[in-house]
Enzyme design. Structure first.
Site, PDB file in Angstrom:
ATOM      1  N   GLU A 270      53.497  65.752 -10.018  1.00 52.94           N
ATOM      2  CA  GLU A 270      53.093  64.342 -10.088  1.00 52.94           C
ATOM      3  C   GLU A 270      54.003  63.452  -9.235  1.00 52.94           C
ATOM      4  O   GLU A 270      53.538  62.456  -8.664  1.00 52.94           O
ATOM      5  CB  GLU A 270      53.076  63.894 -11.545  1.00 52.94           C
ATOM      6  CG  GLU A 270      51.922  64.550 -12.308  1.00 52.94           C
ATOM      7  CD  GLU A 270      52.182  64.752 -13.788  1.00 52.94           C
ATOM      8  OE1 GLU A 270      53.084  64.066 -14.328  1.00 52.94           O
ATOM      9  OE2 GLU A 270      51.505  65.600 -14.401  1.00 52.94           O
TER      10      GLU A 270
ATOM     11  N   TYR B 258      57.465  63.204 -21.176  1.00 47.53           N
ATOM     12  CA  TYR B 258      57.357  64.634 -21.443  1.00 47.53           C
ATOM     13  C   TYR B 258      58.219  65.094 -22.624  1.00 47.53           C
ATOM     14  O   TYR B 258      57.763  65.951 -23.410  1.00 47.53           O
ATOM     15  CB  TYR B 258      57.662  65.436 -20.179  1.00 47.53           C
ATOM     16  CG  TYR B 258      56.485  65.487 -19.234  1.00 47.53           C
ATOM     17  CD1 TYR B 258      55.513  66.475 -19.377  1.00 47.53           C
ATOM     18  CD2 TYR B 258      56.318  64.546 -18.228  1.00 47.53           C
ATOM     19  CE1 TYR B 258      54.404  66.531 -18.535  1.00 47.53           C
ATOM     20  CE2 TYR B 258      55.223  64.584 -17.386  1.00 47.53           C
ATOM     21  CZ  TYR B 258      54.268  65.579 -17.536  1.00 47.53           C
ATOM     22  OH  TYR B 258      53.166  65.618 -16.711  1.00 47.53           O
TER      23      TYR B 258
END
Length: 430
Positions: A182, A140
Site C-alpha cells: 500500500e 494494522y
C-alpha cells in the site's frame, strides 16, 4: 497528461453533508499503471520453519471455525474501536459476506504460508481496496490484537501458546506485506499526474438517466481539497486529462426481507443533485486492460457490469483502433440496459467493433439486430464462432454467478485461464 491505460480502480466518494457519507468506486479510468508488487516491496519479517508448520497445520481448523472466529473478531474490534466502523460496508457486515470473505482469506493465507506467491492476486485486490479507503500502517496492530484475541476466545484451550505465537508472527508478516504494498500504491498515486492521496472534493456537474435503473454522475474537482459508509462502483468514463469522472450507479431495490434496498445507491439516485459535493479518493485497482497489446479483446458483461466495459471500449477505439473488439452484454431488457445509444454509435463508427446483446425480455417495439441480437442468457457455446478469437483477451464483469459461468464456459472451450480477467462487485469468498 495521464497515460492512456484503462483499468478498474477504487475511487472513494464522500457526501458533503453534516454527516458525511463515503462511497468506494471501482473505476475503469485513464490513469498511469500503478500496480504494486509485494515481491518488490521492502524486506518483510520471515517466519521460522516451525512457525510455518504450525500455521499451516491450523488451516483445517480455520476451514471449520474461521467464520465464527472472524464474526467474533469484527464484533470485538468494532466494539473496542467504533471509529473504525466507517471503514467497513455496513450492508456486507449485516449480510455476513464480509466476514465470509475475510475468513476465506485467512484460511488461504494459512494454507499457502509456505508459498506466498500463490497469494499475489489476493494481495493486489485487497491492497487496492485498502488504499481506496486510506488504510494506515498504525491500524494494522489494532486488527492483529483483536484477531489473535478472537482466535483464543473462540477456540479456547485448543489455541495453545505455540499456536498463538506462530499466528502472531504470521500476522506481522502479512501486515508487513500489505503495508509495503500500500505504501507503493500511495507513492505511485502521488507521482501520477492528476493523482492524489486522501480525500479530494468533487462536484456533481451532471446527473444523467441512462436507463430505468442506472444514473450517471459526472464528477469534477472543486478548488479545495470523515467517512460514513464506503461503497465501490465502476467509473464508466473519465476525461482524457483525468480531471473529471463519470460513475453510473444502479438503484438497488429490496429483494425480500433478506436483502434490503441499497442504502447508498438509493441515496445517490434520490438525494444527490447536480451541484452536490462529494469527496473522492484516488482510483485504485488491479483489473487492467493491456493497451500495448495488439491481441483481440472480448468484453463480456451482465447488468450494471457494463459500466467498466464501456470505459474500456472507449479507450480501445480511440487509442488502439487496430484491435478487434467483441462486446457481449446481457440485460433483463431494453428498459434497464444503460447507454444503448452510445454503444450503438461506437459499433456503427468503428468497423473493428462488433456486438452481441442478449435480452431476456423483449418489448413489442424492440427489433432484433437493432435493439438486441439474441434472446435469453449468454451461452458461449452457441456464439463460440464469434467470441473465440486467436490469442484474444477476455474481460468479465457482472454478478459473481454470471462471471463464474462465463469463466467455466471459456475454459471448457480451451481459453487459457491467464487470458481471462474479471472484476468482482462486493465481497469475494472464492
Amino acid at each position: 497528461m495521464l497515460a492512456k491505460t484503462r483499468f478498474a480502480r477504487i475511487l472513494t466518494l464522500q457526501h458533503a453533508t453534516a454527516r458525511p457519507l463515503a462511497y468506494g468506486v471501482v473505476s475503469a479510468a485513464s490513469f498511469a499503471n500503478t500496480k504494486a508488487s509485494f515481491h518488490s516491496s521492502a524486506p518483510r519479517r520471515e517466519l521460522s520453519a516451525e512457525q510455518q508448520s504450525i500455521v499451516k497445520s491450523t488451516a483445517p481448523v480455520l476451514a471449520e471455525h474461521g467464520l465464527a472466529i472472524i464474526s467474533h473478531f469484527y464484533k470485538r474490534m468494532l466494539g473496542n474501536h467504533p471509529e473504525l466502523r466507517n471503514m467497513f460496508n455496513a450492508a456486507h457486515q449485516g449480510a455476513g459476506s464480509q466476514s465470509a470473505a475475510l475468513a476465506h482469506a485467512v484460511w488461504a493465507y494459512a494454507a499457502n504460508i509456505d508459498n506466498l506467491g500463490a497469494l499475489t492476486a489476493a494481495v493486489a485486490r485487497i491492497g487496492n481496496k485498502h488504499a481506496s479507503l486510506g488504510v494506515r500502517p498504525d491500524q494494522y496492530p489494532i486488527v492483529g490484537e483483536n484477531l489473535l484475541a478472537s482466535i483464543k476466545e473462540v477456540l479456547g484451550d485448543a489455541a495453545t501458546r505455540p499456536i498463538i505465537d506462530a499466528w502472531a508472527a504470521a500476522y506481522q508478516q502479512l501486515a508487513d506485506i500489505f503495508i509495503n504494498f500500500e505504501r507503493d500504491l500511495y507513492a505511485q498515486a502521488e507521482a501520477t499526474p492528476g493523482g492524489w492521496t486522501g480525500w479530494r472534493k468533487f462536484r456533481v456537474a451532471r446527473k444523467v438517466h441512462e436507463s430505468d435503473e442506472i444514473i450517471s454522475f459526472y464528477l469534477e474537482p472543486v478548488p479545495e481539497l470523515g467517512i460514513y459508509q464506503p461503497r465501490q462502483y465502476s467509473l464508466s468514463d473519465t476525461s482524457g486529462e483525468g480531471n473529471s469522472f463519470r460513475i453510473s450507479v444502479k438503484k438497488e431495490a429490496a429483494k425480500g426481507q433478506e436483502q434490503p434496498a441499497g442504502r447508498i445507491s438509493n441515496l445517490l439516485h434520490e438525494n444527490v443533485s447536480e451541484g452536490a459535493e462529494l469527496e473522492v479518493s484516488n482510483p485504485y485497482g488491479e483489473f487492467t486492460l493491456d493497451i500495448e497489446s495488439d491481441a483481440p479483446v472480448v468484453l463480456m458483461s451482465g447488468g450494471v457490469g457494463i459500466t467498466p466495459m464501456l470505459s474500456m471500449l472507449g479507450t480501445l477505439v480511440v487509442h488502439a483502433p487496430q484491435r478487434q473488439v467483441v462486446f457481449v452484454h446481457a440485460a433483463r431488457g431494453g428498459k434497464v440496459m444503460a447507454m444503448k445509444n452510445y454503444l450503438s454509435q461506437i459499433v456503427e463508427e468503428n468497423k473493428q467493433v462488433s456486438r452481441l446483446i442478449f435480452y431476456e425480455e423483449i418489448a413489442e417495439s424492440e427489433q432484433q439486430g437493432r435493439d438486441y441480437d439474441c434472446q435469453g442468457r449468454i451461452e458461449i457455446d452457441k456464439i463460440k464462432d464469434k467470441v473465440l478469437l486467436p490469442d484474444a483477451n477476455y474481460y468479465l464483469c457482472g454478478p459473481i454467478p454470471f462471471m463464474r459461468v462465463q469463466q467455466q464456459s471459456l475454459e471448457a472451450l480451451g481459453v487459457p485461464s491467464e487470458r481471462i480477467h474479471s472484476e468482482v462487485f462486493g465481497s469475494v469468498t472464492a
